[in-house]
Design a protein around this motif. Structure first.
Motif: not given
Length: 379
Positions: A44-47, A342-346, A350-352
């Motif tokens: 999930x992008x963390x390595x 995520x909430x603030x970005x709409x 997962x996507x963040x």
């Protein structure tokens, strides 16, 4: 905790101790079912190098990825003794590489099923495989009729060593909806014809559904990284901290515009800071005017548009002597979770998480100690 690194404009800290703790929490939750780990997309992008090693040490032996290239990287970390299942199945022509490595492809279509069976015949040995049944998500999977035809094929057992029969929930994170029960019913109708094959239905959200969804193995993913997949889920430990350095501080007069398009205009004299993170680093443009950074427990709103390499925050809520150029502010951490961003970005957590870019200096916490992260590409 002192960071063992030279200066850097931003830093991403992954708490592998928290990942291991979350795995133990989830394993206890789903027992007696087995708890597997979905660590596709470079964990999930963390390595994957550090995350997989932490999970392996915590007792995980079943891993799920999306692609063959991910399985190959993961195998260099977990070695023999762990099951590595490829959720997307196999691209045409990759059968030999998968078979030689001993990976378990999920056969999602009649073409994948036919190609894997043909390769098994060419090697004159049964090959490991999982079958996915499409129970209503209409994304990947064999139709129930195709799966039943395979179950009744007397040649199947000589060609495939079935390790798993699985499906995927479309609305597992919405427990009030009835669709999950419908998917469960459809799955069970097919599973009755594969009695000796282990079954898997639940993802992270499914782990919090009734135990009938857990079956033999639960495929936990986002929950390992501290994100509650359903409301009122058990408390999971936060895993990710992201901090970015202040590049410049200035005071602007009333009426001064900020950033591309000058979307923000200072309503009065305003102290602003430009920090070293932008959309190239995975910080969505949609957070411009909506999101914030934090420092010493104070929320610092993002003003103006987010640029590729930087963004601007209002630091008027801080005393002038409490923050300086070169200091770090928090983007993810104790004051602001992935879910908050995520909430603030709409969007969704997962996507963040998967969008955090490669430019951040990366560190891990392991056994209570901070160290530079391993290079996942070289794992």
């Amino acid at each position: 905790m002192e960071l063992p690194a030279p200066p850097h404009p931003s830093r991403l800290i992954v708490d592998c101790d928290a990942i291991a703790a979350n795995f133990h929490t989830l394993a206890k939750r789903v027992a007696p079912a087995k708890c597997g780990a979905v660590i596709k997309a470079d964990a999930y992008g963390l390595g994957v190098a550090d995350v997989a090693a932490a999970l392996l040490y915590a007792g995980c032996s079943s891993f799920f990825v999306a692609r063959l290239c991910e399985a190959e990287r993961l195998a260099r970390v977990v070695g023999a003794g762990s099951d590595i299942t490829i959720l997307n199945g196999l691209d045409p022509g990759s059968e030999a590489a998968c078979a030689d490595a001993g990976f378990i492809p999920v056969l999602n279509s009649t073409s994948q099923l036919a190609a894997w069976r043909a390769h098994a015949r060419s090697e004159a040995r049964p090959l490991p495989a999982a079958l996915q049944i499409d129970t209503g998500m209409s994304r990947l999977g064999l139709s129930p009729d195709t799966a039943l035809a395979a179950a009744n094929d007397p040649d199947l057992a000589g060609e495939l060593d079935l390790k798993l029969l699985m499906t995927h929930l479309a609305c597992g994170d919405e427990p009030a909806r009835s669709v999950s029960m419908k998917q469960l019913s459809r799955f069970e109708a097919v599973a009755a014809h594969f009695l000796a094959v282990p079954k898997s239905i639940a993802n992270s959200a499914g782990a919090f559904l009734p135990r009938g969804f857990h079956r033999d193995i639960v495929r936990t993913g986002i929950a390992l990284f501290g994100v509650a997949p359903v409301p009122k889920a058990m408390r999971l430990q936060p895993v990710v901290r992201l901090e970015a350095r202040i590049l410049q501080i200035r005071t602007i007069a009333a009426g001064t515009g900020v950033g591309y398009g000058l979307d923000h205009v200072a309503p009065a004299t305003q102290r602003i800071a430009t920090i070293a993170t932008g959309y190239a680093d995975g910080w969505p443009r949609s957070l411009g005017g909506n999101g914030a950074a934090w420092h010493q427990g104070v929320r610092l709103p993002i003003v103006g548009r987010i640029s590729m390499d930087s963004l601007t925050i209002d630091i008027g809520g801080l005393a002038e002597d409490s923050i300086s150029e070169g200091d770090f502010v928090e983007l993810l951490g104790p004051s602001q979770s992935l879910a908050d961003v995520a909430r603030n970005a709409g969007t969704i957590a997962y996507e963040i998480l998967t969008g955090l870019g490669p430019r951040h200096a990366r560190f891990v916490i392991e056994n209570g100690q901070m160290r530079p992260a391993h290079d996942g590409a070289a794992a």
